[in-house]
Design a protein around this motif. Structure first.
Motif, PDB file in Angstrom:
ATOM      1  N   PRO A  97      -7.893  20.286  23.932  1.00 46.76           N
ATOM      2  CA  PRO A  97      -7.406  18.894  24.238  1.00 46.76           C
ATOM      3  C   PRO A  97      -7.098  18.952  25.692  1.00 46.76           C
ATOM      4  O   PRO A  97      -6.649  20.071  26.325  1.00 46.76           O
ATOM      5  N   ALA A  98      -7.557  17.957  26.359  1.00 48.72           N
ATOM      6  CA  ALA A  98      -6.904  17.825  27.576  1.00 48.72           C
ATOM      7  C   ALA A  98      -6.397  16.382  27.973  1.00 48.72           C
ATOM      8  O   ALA A  98      -7.034  15.358  27.492  1.00 48.72           O
ATOM      9  N   ASP A 131      -8.379  23.204  33.916  1.00 47.17           N
ATOM     10  CA  ASP A 131      -7.097  23.517  33.984  1.00 47.17           C
ATOM     11  C   ASP A 131      -6.304  23.348  32.367  1.00 47.17           C
ATOM     12  O   ASP A 131      -5.538  24.177  31.988  1.00 47.17           O
ATOM     13  N   ALA A 132      -6.713  22.430  31.593  1.00 44.68           N
ATOM     14  CA  ALA A 132      -6.202  22.261  30.319  1.00 44.68           C
ATOM     15  C   ALA A 132      -6.203  23.378  29.343  1.00 44.68           C
ATOM     16  O   ALA A 132      -5.492  23.584  28.402  1.00 44.68           O
ATOM     17  N   GLU A 139       3.096  23.964  24.165  1.00 48.27           N
ATOM     18  CA  GLU A 139       3.169  22.592  25.033  1.00 48.27           C
ATOM     19  C   GLU A 139       2.096  21.624  24.601  1.00 48.27           C
ATOM     20  O   GLU A 139       2.314  20.448  24.220  1.00 48.27           O
ATOM     21  N   ARG A 140       0.771  22.140  24.345  1.00 43.31           N
ATOM     22  CA  ARG A 140      -0.160  21.551  23.897  1.00 43.31           C
ATOM     23  C   ARG A 140       0.156  20.815  22.304  1.00 43.31           C
ATOM     24  O   ARG A 140       0.051  19.584  22.244  1.00 43.31           O
ATOM     25  N   ALA A 141       0.796  21.770  21.517  1.00 44.95           N
ATOM     26  CA  ALA A 141       1.256  21.219  19.996  1.00 44.95           C
ATOM     27  C   ALA A 141       2.289  20.105  20.319  1.00 44.95           C
ATOM     28  O   ALA A 141       2.181  19.232  19.814  1.00 44.95           O
ATOM     29  N   ALA A 142       3.310  20.368  21.368  1.00 45.15           N
ATOM     30  CA  ALA A 142       4.325  19.108  21.313  1.00 45.15           C
ATOM     31  C   ALA A 142       3.708  18.003  21.969  1.00 45.15           C
ATOM     32  O   ALA A 142       4.029  16.749  21.657  1.00 45.15           O
ATOM     33  N   ARG A 143       2.729  18.253  23.098  1.00 42.66           N
ATOM     34  CA  ARG A 143       2.293  16.927  23.601  1.00 42.66           C
ATOM     35  C   ARG A 143       1.404  16.165  22.408  1.00 42.66           C
ATOM     36  O   ARG A 143       1.362  14.883  22.405  1.00 42.66           O
ATOM     37  N   ILE A 144       0.502  16.789  21.685  1.00 38.62           N
ATOM     38  CA  ILE A 144      -0.085  16.093  20.725  1.00 38.62           C
ATOM     39  C   ILE A 144       0.833  15.666  19.546  1.00 38.62           C
ATOM     40  O   ILE A 144       0.715  14.282  19.035  1.00 38.62           O
ATOM     41  N   ALA A 145       2.130  16.416  19.151  1.00 39.96           N
ATOM     42  CA  ALA A 145       2.936  15.756  18.410  1.00 39.96           C
ATOM     43  C   ALA A 145       3.509  14.323  18.770  1.00 39.96           C
ATOM     44  O   ALA A 145       3.921  13.516  18.099  1.00 39.96           O
ATOM     45  N   PRO A 149      -2.100  10.611  24.620  1.00 42.14           N
ATOM     46  CA  PRO A 149      -3.571  10.298  24.398  1.00 42.14           C
ATOM     47  C   PRO A 149      -4.038  11.486  25.192  1.00 42.14           C
ATOM     48  O   PRO A 149      -3.765  12.218  26.415  1.00 42.14           O
ATOM     49  N   HIS A 150      -5.212  12.149  24.540  1.00 47.57           N
ATOM     50  CA  HIS A 150      -5.971  13.446  25.260  1.00 47.57           C
ATOM     51  C   HIS A 150      -7.512  13.321  24.976  1.00 47.57           C
ATOM     52  O   HIS A 150      -7.821  12.603  23.795  1.00 47.57           O
TER      53      HIS A 150
END
Ligand code: GLU
Length: 299
Positions: A97-98, A131-132, A139-145, A149-150
């Motif tokens: 995801p980005a 970069d992503a 961090e990825r998981a937290a932002r998706i949770a 938008p990505h």
């Protein structure tokens, strides 16, 4: 050999002479091979596509004398197919995801460019700097949770590693001609594109993913389309290989250009099929207009 071909316009504007040329070439391939001519409506971009444009597409094509099989495949009705393909790619470990906005990506690229030249893709856009990919998994998981938008990007180096030795020999059969006269067996050059988007922020697909899934779902054997999509075929081959889909042959055709040598655009009214029809031209006149432009071997 019998060919299954498709004309795949996006209903985000009216068809012009360039579309007429492509549709007529597709229909001719179906006719001369005793094959099938399909129509596909590429409407994943829900914000720009309009039913009125789709109606106008059918009207213009019918006026040209073309007949296609029904039901027509409409991409907006097949999001579940694209989600299934994304799940397959995800299971292969080739997606990430980005979260950046366009402006953030522009800043990331500008920072790279300050240090020296930064590569651009065949359409002239700077490659995504990746970069992503380095974002820590928590961090990825937290932002998706949090529902941020990505997009989903193809991790090209992971994808090529996944394909193993097959990545080295990945190629496509070109029955037309690329911009530099490429024809026959053309080696794929996916590195030219980098980590492309395969799912947009608002839609579970991108052009690249949807086209590959649909060509396979519709059993397309020969993709007849403009030369502006020649380079994208390299990415399509990678996705086909990852998803275990058959590779159609490709027949890229020259583009119809305006008097200044530019690609026709949907906003150039002078070459719009409905404008020409309203001005009293017949389908035979349209064919005559296209033929001389289409004839030279090189642009
Ligand atoms: N929908 C694309 C376009 O209108 C064509 C895609 C394709 O033929 O692969 O340019």
């Amino acid at each position: 050999m019998t060919q299954i071909v498709r004309f795949a316009p996006s209903p985000n504007g009216l068809l012009h002479l360039g579309h007429a040329f492509s549709a007529l070439l597709n229909a001719a391939r179906a006719r001369e091979t005793g094959g099938r001519f399909l129509l596909r409506i590429e409407d994943i971009d829900v914000s720009r596509c309009r039913p009125a444009y789709e109606a106008a597409i059918s009207e213009d094509l019918a006026w040209l004398g073309l007949a296609w099989e029904t039901p027509v495949r409409r991409q907006s009705e097949h999001f579940s197919d694209y989600r299934a393909a994304l799940a397959t790619l995800d299971a292969l470990g080739v997606l990430y995801p980005a979260f950046e906005s366009r402006a953030e990506i522009a800043r990331l690229v500008a920072a790279r460019e300050a240090a020296g030249p930064w590569p651009r893709d065949p359409d002239g856009a700077p490659l995504y700097p990746g970069d992503a990919k380095a974002m820590p998994p928590p961090e990825r998981a937290a932002r998706i949770a949090r529902g941020e938008p990505h997009v989903l990007r193809l991790d090209l180096s992971a994808a090529l590693a996944r394909l193993g030795p097959a990545a080295e020999t990945l190629a496509f059969e070109e029955r037309g001609e690329g911009p530099d006269g490429e024809t026959g067996r053309v080696p794929a050059r996916p590195e030219a594109w980098g980590d492309v988007v395969v799912a947009r922020k608002d839609v579970p697909a991108s052009y690249h993913l949807a086209v590959v899934v649909d060509d396979a779902a519709q059993g397309v054997t020969e993709v007849v389309r403009g030369r502006d999509l020649f380079a994208a075929t390299s990415i399509h081959r990678v996705l086909q290989a990852l998803l275990g889909l058959p590779a159609p042959a490709y027949r890229h055709h020259r583009l119809i250009l305006d008097a200044e040598g530019r690609k026709l655009s949907k906003s150039t009214r002078a070459t719009g099929l409905s404008e020409l029809r309203a001005a009293g031209l017949t389908p035979a006149d349209v064919r005559r207009l296209i033929e001389p432009i289409a004839a030279p071997a090189h642009p």
